[in-house]
Design an enzyme around this catalytic site. Structure first.
Site, short mmCIF file in Angstrom:
data_model
loop_
_atom_site.label_atom_id
_atom_site.label_comp_id
_atom_site.label_asym_id
_atom_site.label_seq_id
_atom_site.Cartn_x
_atom_site.Cartn_y
_atom_site.Cartn_z
N ARG A 5 2.93 -11.92 5.64
CA ARG A 5 4.40 -11.81 5.63
C ARG A 5 4.99 -11.44 6.98
O ARG A 5 6.20 -11.49 7.16
CB ARG A 5 4.84 -10.78 4.57
CG ARG A 5 4.27 -11.01 3.18
CD ARG A 5 5.02 -12.04 2.39
NE ARG A 5 6.38 -11.61 2.07
CZ ARG A 5 6.72 -10.94 0.98
NH1 ARG A 5 5.82 -10.58 0.10
NH2 ARG A 5 7.98 -10.61 0.74
N PRO A 32 0.83 -1.22 0.00
CA PRO A 32 0.00 0.00 0.00
C PRO A 32 0.86 1.26 0.00
O PRO A 32 1.91 1.30 0.61
CB PRO A 32 -0.79 -0.11 1.30
CG PRO A 32 -0.01 -1.03 2.18
CD PRO A 32 0.74 -1.95 1.27
N GLU A 33 0.40 2.26 -0.73
CA GLU A 33 1.07 3.55 -0.72
C GLU A 33 0.17 4.57 -0.04
O GLU A 33 -0.93 4.23 0.39
CB GLU A 33 1.41 3.95 -2.16
CG GLU A 33 2.39 2.95 -2.79
CD GLU A 33 3.08 3.49 -4.02
OE1 GLU A 33 3.14 4.73 -4.19
OE2 GLU A 33 3.57 2.68 -4.82
N HIS A 41 -2.70 -16.46 10.28
CA HIS A 41 -2.06 -15.22 9.86
C HIS A 41 -2.54 -14.01 10.67
O HIS A 41 -2.11 -12.89 10.44
CB HIS A 41 -2.29 -14.98 8.37
CG HIS A 41 -1.74 -16.07 7.50
ND1 HIS A 41 -0.40 -16.39 7.49
CD2 HIS A 41 -2.35 -16.94 6.66
CE1 HIS A 41 -0.20 -17.40 6.65
NE2 HIS A 41 -1.37 -17.76 6.15
#
Ligand code: ZN
Length: 275
Positions: A112, A2-3, A93
């Protein structure tokens, strides 16, 4: 990843979901996500009984404000927040769960495990890492053409890695930096200090325009952002350059090329963005 515009969309959505909810307890299944305080118990104890009063953003960091604290959260590659009822099952997760007094819970899921959370007393969050290292916001009064020119003049780095440096200013990641450079007609490997006044003026305008268009578009479609798993999703603007290797340039028709600049995959038009 995401930006800034995507994080801004997440911020707005998250605020609607969790505002005024009170934290009853917190479960942490992957302690490495909590970077401050060092002891996870201090993190969970501090937030017990706190009510979420606001959700802010600085660069790509979300800030959850409670009565006494500011929790700075970075989603990194894959981090996602979702609001669920406590009866709903969760998978391996899911690493942090904020249990609210109303029977709902905010879950942080991160395949991750690169995401981070820093907790500070309110007011201290900007004086400590990671936020202290950040340059101005792209929509702030400080981020002027003159500011950008001043900073770029001093660096012999290529323009793309220079613009990705969040100490210069925040907000451009690998996608929107390619977009802003494409829209400015500037080759990503130009040495930053060689840009002339006119080029910097165009670049400044296109950085702000690219990011604000993305924020605006994300903001207008906010409801579709909670997916069927209850997780807040991301919006992405229609792109000119990023991810379009071999496709026709939307300005001149030349096939776009992909190269590596500063270790990052980089898309550009060899005809519109001459070196
Ligand atoms: Zn072109």
């Amino acid at each position: 990843m995401p930006e800034l515009p995507e994080v801004e969309t997440v911020r707005k959505t998250l605020k609607k979901l969790v505002l005024h909810k009170t934290i009853e307890s917190i479960s942490v299944f992957w302690p490495k996500i909590i970077k401050n305080p060092v002891e996870v118990e201090q993190f969970t104890d501090a937030l017990k009984g706190e009510t979420i009063l606001d959700v802010g953003r600085r660069g790509k960091f979300l800030i959850l404000y409670t009565n006494q604290f500011a929790m700075v959260s970075h989603l990194r590659m894959e981090g996602k927040y979702g609001l669920h009822s406590k009866e709903e099952p969760f998978d391996k997760h899911t690493h942090v769960i904020f249990h609210f007094t109303d029977g709902t819970e905010l879950r942080y899921r991160d395949v991750r495990k690169f995401g981070t959370m820093h907790l500070y007393k309110k007011g201290e969050e900007f004086l400590k890492p990671p936020l202290i290292e950040l340059g101005p916001e792209p929509f702030s009064k400080e981020f002027t053409e003159e500011y950008l020119a001043e900073k770029l003049k001093k660096t012999n780095r290529k323009i793309k890695p220079a613009l990705l440096d969040q100490k210069l200013f925040v907000g451009l990641g690998n996608i929107y930096v390619d977009e802003a450079l494409f829209r400015s007609g500037i080759h990503p490997e130009r040495i930053a200090s060689t840009l002339n006044k006119n080029e910097i003026s165009i670049l400044h305008r296109e950085i702000v325009a690219t990011l604000s268009e993305a924020v605006k578009k994300g903001g207008s479609t906010i409801r579709s952002y909670v997916n069927s798993q209850g997780e807040i999703g991301m919006f992405q603007l229609e792109l000119y350059a990023y991810g379009r290797k071999g496709e026709e340039c939307k300005r001149c028709g030349t096939p776009l090329e992909k190269t590596t600049v500063g270790g990052r995959g980089t898309h550009y038009c060899p005809s519109c963005q001459k070196l």
